[in-house]
Design a protein around this motif. Structure first.
Motif, short mmCIF file in Angstrom:
data_model
loop_
_atom_site.label_atom_id
_atom_site.label_comp_id
_atom_site.label_asym_id
_atom_site.label_seq_id
_atom_site.Cartn_x
_atom_site.Cartn_y
_atom_site.Cartn_z
N LEU A 158 0.95 -1.02 0.06
CA LEU A 158 -0.03 0.20 0.02
C LEU A 158 0.88 1.45 0.16
O LEU A 158 2.04 1.34 0.68
CB LEU A 158 -0.86 0.03 1.10
CG LEU A 158 -1.94 -1.30 1.38
CD1 LEU A 158 -2.50 -1.33 2.65
CD2 LEU A 158 -2.53 -1.45 0.05
N GLY A 159 0.45 2.46 -0.45
CA GLY A 159 1.24 3.59 -0.82
C GLY A 159 0.29 4.67 -0.94
O GLY A 159 -0.88 4.69 -0.55
N TYR A 160 1.20 5.86 -1.22
CA TYR A 160 0.50 7.09 -1.38
C TYR A 160 1.02 7.82 -2.65
O TYR A 160 2.18 7.99 -2.86
CB TYR A 160 0.52 7.93 -0.14
CG TYR A 160 -0.05 9.18 -0.27
CD1 TYR A 160 -1.51 9.47 -0.07
CD2 TYR A 160 0.63 10.57 -0.35
CE1 TYR A 160 -2.04 10.85 -0.27
CE2 TYR A 160 0.39 11.68 -0.38
CZ TYR A 160 -1.07 11.94 -0.51
OH TYR A 160 -1.89 13.05 -0.60
N ALA A 161 0.34 8.35 -3.49
CA ALA A 161 0.49 8.98 -4.63
C ALA A 161 0.50 10.61 -4.11
O ALA A 161 -0.51 11.13 -3.74
CB ALA A 161 -0.59 8.97 -5.82
N LEU A 162 1.60 11.43 -4.47
CA LEU A 162 1.75 12.91 -4.02
C LEU A 162 0.88 13.71 -4.44
O LEU A 162 0.49 13.51 -5.86
CB LEU A 162 3.22 13.26 -3.87
CG LEU A 162 4.11 12.51 -2.79
CD1 LEU A 162 5.63 12.91 -3.17
CD2 LEU A 162 4.02 12.77 -1.52
N ASP A 163 0.14 14.67 -3.79
CA ASP A 163 -0.69 15.62 -4.48
C ASP A 163 0.10 16.56 -5.54
O ASP A 163 0.36 17.78 -5.22
CB ASP A 163 -1.31 16.35 -3.56
CG ASP A 163 -2.53 17.10 -4.08
OD1 ASP A 163 -2.86 16.94 -5.49
OD2 ASP A 163 -3.03 17.81 -3.29
#
Length: 645
Positions: A158-163
């Protein structure tokens, strides 16, 4: 960079063929070797052999063969380098890079390998973003709010895509990735009206990595956390050369061992449903990711189990809208059960609400086969409405009719009779009506296809008109020719002789040409005595016709000159170079000719029955026979690579 020879040698030393192949197909021990149905071509009888002692695999049908590395290259469609990386990851071997590779050599990597590498880079980028200030405050806090542990976050990548518009793109380009590969991987987009301007597909969202069956990242799902009505809640990777949504189930990589061990697959809808069930201690679960089930996904499940339990959210309207998936599972030969959660609950919310043990208990206590599930779903509707009850009966009969196994169909017909409180004969009568209706529709479709084929044949000029009987006779002759010329030879490294293969494949076939059937019978008699006859045996037979046919078939009309090889170094492949493949195709062609003859006979019988105004049931029975033969022919055509436009 390339992989060092030391790493390659370690992989070759550690990789076990049984373990590697066993990740993809269930193996059964038979004698010295392990056997399975070949994963590279469709078949009902196992012809795929795995030798633990020799560390090789071999299919006697399609002739695929090799070691553990070659198997990964074949089944994953990757090159040597990616196969080594895959096996190194499986066995915990550290990959050492070969510094001597040039940039030009790196550019020569296949597009497919490049896509895998780019998507793996994106996965790592999104995972690392959870440690940034933005990632911790938005992405990581969301996961913690859902109860996802660090172990689960790591397990599912799981991760996060920067805005930002191009955070991933800039990082990927700095790492040496070309914009063309990022586009093909579905990681970036081109701005409408200006192809020169590109930007990240995933921005300001938590990411769910989609893995293929061997654990490689092939795509992403991304969820927005703000309440922006102009943005969809989820966006997903598009179709790419390595990501085909219809052939992928989310979580299947993490679940495959548990599915095989427990002989059951829980089927859910979304990413978080899968993850929440893992948190509850249930790992044999996969998701269709909100899309309708496909044949490819059903076949993927069937590689690990024949048992499926579908989990439905507590929403009656939603259940009825998606219930068609049960019929598809039944049609695929799977045994289906279902569990419905309380109103307003889904696997994710309910597991968090009641806790792990209570969730597991609920699944055990509320699992019902598809008959009881469907009847319970519509029970209130038909309780006071006889017409609605009749409609429900027909719907359930249609579902039972999807089951390919006649014994299982009969068992479910009996159960439906008891639950619906109607006579079993009525269920069977409705099943027969359904079969007749499908038969009419399918026969009409097959008839139209046959007419199209005939029109196509009329457009193609031919020098002679060869009858169905003549083509069958020629193919029988070809089978006997192979038997006489190579019957005593072994197929590659195995103990199986070509004659044993040919005779086992023709065991249920009666040759229409008497002399060829006679030779076949003689061969069978010899094998029954433990003897494999050679050419001299048949040439010395008292039967003159047997001798003449043998001499004709073992004497080639043309031979390749030895000068091609000795003087010109030109190598010509012959049928003896690949006896397994030659025999396999020969048997398929023989069966195709035999099916054509049977179809021709069925058509004549149908015409006669229609001309004599026979009973409708008689005509429909003949039509059903023709249609089943047509399906067999299409399967054989597919194996032979024959395509009719």
């Amino acid at each position: 960079m390339g992989i060092s020879k030391l790493t390659t040698d370690k992989v070759k030393e550690r990789a076990d063929i049984v373990e590697v192949v066993g990740d993809y197909v269930p193996l059964k021990k038979k004698g010295q070797n392990m056997w399975a149905c070949c994963p590279f071509h469709g078949e009902k009888s196992p012809s795929f052999s795995v030798s633990p002692s020799k560390q090789i695999y071999k299919c006697f049908g399609c002739s695929k063969a090799g070691d553990p590395i070659q198997f990964i290259m074949d089944i994953e469609g990757v090159g040597f380098q990616e196969a080594i990386r895959h096996l190194a990851g499986k066995y915990g071997i550290e990959v050492e890079e070969d510094e001597t590779r040039t940039p030009e050599q790196n550019q020569e990597q296949s597009e497919r390998e490049s896509l895998f590498i780019a998507l793996n880079f994106a996965k790592d980028f999104f995972v690392k973003n959870l440690q940034t200030e933005e990632g911790r405050s938005i992405g990581l806090s969301y996961f913690k709010e859902r109860g996802f542990t660090p172990q689960i976050i790591e397990k599912f990548d799981l991760g996060y895509a920067l805005d930002g518009w191009d955070q991933l793109m800039k990082a990927a380009k700095a790492a040496g990735f070309q914009e063309e590969i990022l586009l093909k991987a579905g990681l970036i987009l081109q701005r409408e009206g200006d192809a020169s301007r590109t930007y990240d597909r995933f921005r300001g969202r938590v990411t769910f990595t989609i893995h293929n069956i061997s654990g490689k990242p092939i795509g992403f799902g991304a969820r927005i956390l703000t309440k922006d009505k102009n943005q969809p809640k989820y966006i997903n990777s598009p179709e790419t050369p390595i990501y085909h949504k219809s052939d992928v189930l989310y979580g299947i990589y993490q679940a495959k061992k548990a599915i095989r061990d427990l002989d059951n697959c829980f089927l859910v809808e979304g990413y978080t449903d899968v993850i929440s069930m893992h948190l509850s201690g249930i790992e044999n679960v996969a998701a269709s990711s909100g899309t309708s089930l496909t044949d490819g996904q059903i076949k993927l499940i069937k590689r690990f189990t024949n048992q499926v339990t579908v989990l439905y959210d507590g929403d009656p309207a939603g259940i009825k809208a998606s219930i068609r998936g049960i019929d598809l599972l039944l049609e695929g030969g799977l045994n289906v059960k279902a569990v419905v959660f309380p109103d307003g609950e889904d696997p994710d919310s309910f597991s968090r609400k009641v806790g792990s043990q209570a969730f597991q208990d609920y699944l055990k206590e509320n699992s019902r086969d598809f008959i009881g599930f469907k009847i319970g779903l519509y029970k209130d509707e038909f309780a006071k409405d006889p017409i609605r009850k009749a409609e429900v009966i027909r719907e359930i009969v249609q579902s039972i009719g999807k089951i390919p196994d006649p014994i299982v169909r009969s068992v479910y017909a009996k159960e439906a009779s008891g639950l619906l409180q109607i006579e079993e004969e009525i269920i069977h009568a409705e099943l027969n009506k359904s079969f007749i209706k499908n038969s009419k529709e399918n026969f009409q479709k097959a008839k139209e296809e046959a007419e199209a084929e005939e029109m196509l044949e009329e457009l193609i000029p031919t020098n002679s008109q060869t009858s169905v009987e003549d083509t069958l006779r020629l193919q029988e002759k070809e089978t006997i020719r192979l038997l006489l010329n190579y019957g005593w030879q072994k197929l590659d490294h195995e103990e199986l002789h070509l004659c044993e293969y040919l005779l086992s494949e023709t065991g249920d076939i009666q040759f229409h040409t008497p002399i060829y059937q006679k030779i076949l019978d003689i061969y069978r008699e010899c094998l029954a005595k433990g003897e494999i006859p050679n050419t001299d045996f048949f040439v010395s037979q008292r039967d003159l016709e047997v001798r003449q046919v043998t001499i004709d078939l073992v004497t080639p009309r043309h031979e390749v000159s030895v000068h091609w090889h000795e003087r010109h170094q030109i190598f010509i492949n012959t049928e003896s170079d690949d006896l397994a493949g030659t025999a396999f195709k020969s048997i398929l062609r023989l069966k195709r000719r035999l099916v054509h003859k049977m179809m021709d006979e069925a058509k004549q019988k149908i015409k006669t029955a229609e001309h004599e105004a026979a009973e409708e049931g008689k005509v429909l029975e003949l039509q059903q026979v023709y249609f089943e033969l047509k399906k067999v022919q299409l399967e054989i055509d597919k194996e032979l690579g024959i395509v009719i436009g």
